[in-house]
Design an enzyme around this catalytic site. Structure first.
Site: not given
Ligand code: NAP
Length: 292
Positions: A146, A159
């Site tokens: 990120s 985070y």
């Molecule tokens: N969205 C943003 O603004 C943003 C910006 C920069 C970086 N990121 C990073 O990008 C990555 C993805 O983020 P996103 O925005 O796609 O988040 P998201 O929509 O909340 O998706 C998170 C994913 O992780 C899975 N997950 C969470 N806990 C888990 C566990 N204990 N075991 C297995 N799977 C698990 C969730 O599936 P289940 O709940 O079904 O398990 C889901 O598929 C993260 O690392 C986040 O830090 C996000």
């Protein structure tokens, strides 16, 4: 397993955190190239819907419901792949969560859970599959960092620290393995329109309101393209590039208090543990005048 059996394994793109958000979007991009995609997360419904998307995009889909917080998660995933005649050619580590608020007021168990998911599980998966990629001289790892990984971030301290780990670990691994034909890429997006922003509470902070939100499809395209061309770091979008540049160049004395202010909300509890809102406690005018 014999060498002959090993040679018959089919290469797969394994997306961890594929039930929604950026991981699901990356799975679709890989599927458009006709890849075998293994979708991993906890929610079976989310995985089933993601598998439908992968098939519609031209890929072959396998789903594996797994809680990454389980101590044996990476071994179970490896066993699942082997039992389906697959080998992890590309690993995408997209599972992660954030928590906004002063570290002294957030539940410790939730914060340790974040360290476990964002750092330990990502490391475990990487170390489970990277050695075989290196031995085969093919494939790689795409880790979700990120722009938070470019600076300390008060009011989301753990985070930001977890994403600094992801960036540092990935960039160093990239250097270690690049001569072997394997790539490790860190993708470092700014805010992306996924459930992450609401779940972490980050979406309600001024910093995330100011910054434009990219779509997960755009981030996935950039991440995949950067990974395929062997990049060490991908920062998708102009605004995120600018933030990363500014965050890397400003001195901590300037940027850290600024980020702290932009990530604080008026109703946040005071970090001193009084149970009162910050504005009515250590952040009040009287307290500031008294030099507390
Ligand atoms: N969205 C943003 O603004 C943003 C910006 C920069 C970086 N990121 C990073 O990008 C990555 C993805 O983020 P996103 O925005 O796609 O988040 P998201 O929509 O909340 O998706 C998170 C994913 O992780 C899975 N997950 C969470 N806990 C888990 C566990 N204990 N075991 C297995 N799977 C698990 C969730 O599936 P289940 O709940 O079904 O398990 C889901 O598929 C993260 O690392 C986040 O830090 C996000």
């Amino acid at each position: 397993m014999t060498d002959q059996q090993r040679e018959t394994l089919r290469p797969a793109v394994v997306v961890v955190g594929a039930s929604r958000g950026i991981g699901r979007a990356i799975a679709n991009v890989a599927a458009r190239e006709g890849a075998i995609v293994v979708l991993v997360a906890r929610s079976s419904d989310g995985l089933a819907a993601a598998a439908d998307d992968v098939k519609a995009a031209g890929g072959q889909a396998f789903t594996f419901s797994l809680d990454l917080l389980a101590a044996d998660a990476s071994t179970r995933l490896k066993d699942f792949l082997t039992s389906h005649g697959l080998v992890c050619d590309v690993l995408v580590n997209s599972a992660g969560y954030g928590l906004r608020g002063p570290a002294t007021t957030l539940p410790t168990a939730d914060q340790l859970g974040m360290v476990d998911l964002n750092i330990r599980a990502l490391t475990d998966m990487t170390l489970q599959f990277l050695p075989e990629m290196v031995a085969r001289g093919h494939g790689g790892v795409l880790n979700l960092g990120s722009i938070a990984g470019f600076t300390p971030g008060p009011n989301m301290a753990l985070y930001y620290a977890s994403k600094a780990f992801v960036r540092s670990f990935s960039e160093a691994l990239h250097q270690e393995v690049k001569a072997t034909g394997v790539t490790v890429t860190c993708v470092a997006p700014g805010p992306v329109a996924t459930e992450f922003l609401e779940r972490s509470g980050a979406g309600r902070a001024a910093l995330f309101k100011i910054l434009p939100k990219l779509s997960s499809d755009y981030v996935a395209e950039r991440a995949w393209r950067g990974f395929k061309s062997g990049r060490r770091l991908v920062v998708p979008g102009l605004s995120a590039k600018l933030v990363a540049l500014v965050a890397s160049s400003l001195p901590s004395a300037v940027k850290v208090p600024l980020i702290g202010r932009l990530q604080r909300r008026s109703r946040d509890l005071c970090p001193c543990g009084s149970g009162k809102p910050f504005k009515e406690c250590c952040g009040s005018r009287q307290a500031r005048r008294a030099g507390v």
